[in-house]
Design an enzyme around this catalytic site. Structure first.
Site, PDB file in Angstrom:
ATOM      1  N   ARG A 168       1.062  -1.073   0.028  1.00 51.23           N
ATOM      2  CA  ARG A 168      -0.017   0.060   0.052  1.00 51.23           C
ATOM      3  C   ARG A 168       0.858   1.413  -0.033  1.00 51.23           C
ATOM      4  O   ARG A 168       1.932   1.212   0.778  1.00 51.23           O
ATOM      5  CB  ARG A 168      -0.779   0.012   1.235  1.00 51.23           C
ATOM      6  CG  ARG A 168      -1.739   1.232   1.499  1.00 51.23           C
ATOM      7  CD  ARG A 168      -2.549   0.934   2.591  1.00 51.23           C
ATOM      8  NE  ARG A 168      -4.056   0.724   2.432  1.00 51.23           N
ATOM      9  CZ  ARG A 168      -4.794  -0.067   3.040  1.00 51.23           C
ATOM     10  NH1 ARG A 168      -4.368  -0.667   4.023  1.00 51.23           N
ATOM     11  NH2 ARG A 168      -6.131  -0.151   2.501  1.00 51.23           N
TER      12      ARG A 168
ATOM     13  N   GLU B 211      -4.156  11.581  15.394  1.00 55.58           N
ATOM     14  CA  GLU B 211      -5.128  12.753  15.671  1.00 55.58           C
ATOM     15  C   GLU B 211      -4.679  13.162  17.088  1.00 55.58           C
ATOM     16  O   GLU B 211      -4.345  12.574  18.082  1.00 55.58           O
ATOM     17  CB  GLU B 211      -6.468  12.372  15.460  1.00 55.58           C
ATOM     18  CG  GLU B 211      -6.743  11.594  14.295  1.00 55.58           C
ATOM     19  CD  GLU B 211      -6.262  10.329  14.077  1.00 55.58           C
ATOM     20  OE1 GLU B 211      -5.934   9.638  15.053  1.00 55.58           O
ATOM     21  OE2 GLU B 211      -5.988   9.862  12.914  1.00 55.58           O
TER      22      GLU B 211
HETATM   23  N1  HPA Z   1      -5.334   6.911  13.981  1.00 49.76           N
HETATM   24  C1  HPA Z   1      -5.078   6.680  12.751  1.00 49.76           C
HETATM   25  N2  HPA Z   1      -4.520   5.822  12.253  1.00 49.76           N
HETATM   26  C2  HPA Z   1      -4.274   4.853  12.985  1.00 49.76           C
HETATM   27  C3  HPA Z   1      -4.635   4.883  14.592  1.00 49.76           C
HETATM   28  C4  HPA Z   1      -5.212   5.909  14.938  1.00 49.76           C
HETATM   29  O1  HPA Z   1      -5.402   5.960  16.161  1.00 49.76           O
HETATM   30  N3  HPA Z   1      -4.314   3.457  14.755  1.00 49.76           N
HETATM   31  C5  HPA Z   1      -3.789   3.104  13.701  1.00 49.76           C
HETATM   32  N4  HPA Z   1      -3.880   3.665  12.538  1.00 49.76           N
END
Ligand code: HPA
Length: 277
Positions: A97, A198
């Site tokens: 990916r 985030e």
């Molecule tokens: N946020 C964004 N992408 C992710 C997260 C997450 O908490 N966990 C695994 N990939």
């Protein structure tokens, strides 16, 4: 002198569908399989599914297929596999990916999906590892994607290409998945650009606008798959509860570890679902 591009997709004049058709011809030549029925993109935690699907007819380094990029991350295997299921169907497993956050542009992000469509695949199964917003979920739990919110402010579609996204993540295919595991919950996947996780405030925003899952892939791929006329099934492995929902800070190591622990169970589930499709 004409400009040269190491990846043909980086040439703005290139037609991405023609590049995908060349990539599909590469796969047919290297695998000896002219036509695939189903394509499967394996995100973190889902990798073992390939071994359980059937007989591997060919394993192709992604770098030998036109337009594919080297994997940015260790643990993201850069291999395409052609697998024949016991039922006699041909599955193209994409272990390569390209994420939006790598900054190579959205054409490269969706090239694997367009290539899958060019090999003949009518069903696109997209899997990922993601954060869970629902407090009732736990790390290691697989959930179906019922819809998405694309917060990348980007699209794989170019020009005035108006594509309907109603029932983007096929209700029919989610029902098929539930014939294998009736307890599968589902939720709305919210794609952020990443690669940072985030903030808790962003997670609260995602929750208020209807998101249940936060991640950094899949939504842009699903749009391209719909444009290509494929039916889409989406699965997220909840590797962690999203920032601020879980009280401890997030780490990539934790995400990889949760994926590794859940891998045997969710891979077996996915293999059974693909057989039922
Ligand atoms: N946020 C964004 N992408 C992710 C997260 C997450 O908490 N966990 C695994 N990939």
């Amino acid at each position: 002198m004409p400009e040269t591009h190491s990846n043909p997709l980086d040439d703005p004049a290139a037609n991405p569908f023609e590049v995908a058709a060349i990539a599909a011809a590469d796969i047919a030549r290297l695998s000896g399989v002219e036509h695939h029925d189903i394509a499967l993109t394996l995100g973190s935690g889902w990798g073992k599914a390939a071994d359980l699907l059937g007989e591997t007819v060919a394993s192709i380094p992604a770098t030998e297929v036109t337009g594919f990029s080297k994997p940015a991350l260790e643990g993201h295997v850069g291999t395409l596999r052609s697998i024949r299921t016991p039922g006699g169907r041909h599955v193209l497993v994409i272990g390569a990916r390209t994420h939006y956050y790598e900054g190579h542009g959205v054409r490269r992000v969706v090239h694997s999906v367009r290539t899958a469509a060019a090999t003949g695949a009518k069903i696109m199964v997209l899997t990922n590892g993601a954060g869970g917003i629902q407090e009732t979920w736990s790390p290691g739990q697989p959930v179906l994607i019922s819809d998405h919110i694309n917060l990348t402010a980007d699209s794989p579609l170019e020009g005035a290409t108006f594509i309907d996204l109603t029932d983007l993540y096929s209700k029919r295919l989610r029902d098929v998945a539930r014939t294998v595991d009736a307890s599968l919950d589902e939720g709305v996947y919210t794609q952020f650009r990443g690669p940072h996780y985030e903030t808790p405030a962003e997670v609260q925003m995602a929750k208020r606008i209807g998101g249940d899952i936060v991640g950094m892939s899949t939504a842009l791929e699903a749009i391209a798959a719909r444009e290509a006329g494929m039916e889409i099934l989406g699965f997220s492995l909840i590797t962690n509860l999203a920032a601020g929902i879980q009280q401890t800070p997030l780490s990539h190591t934790e995400v990889i570890e949760a994926g590794r622990e859940a891998e045997p169970v969710i891979s077996a589930l996915l293999a059974r679902v693909v057989e039922a499709l």
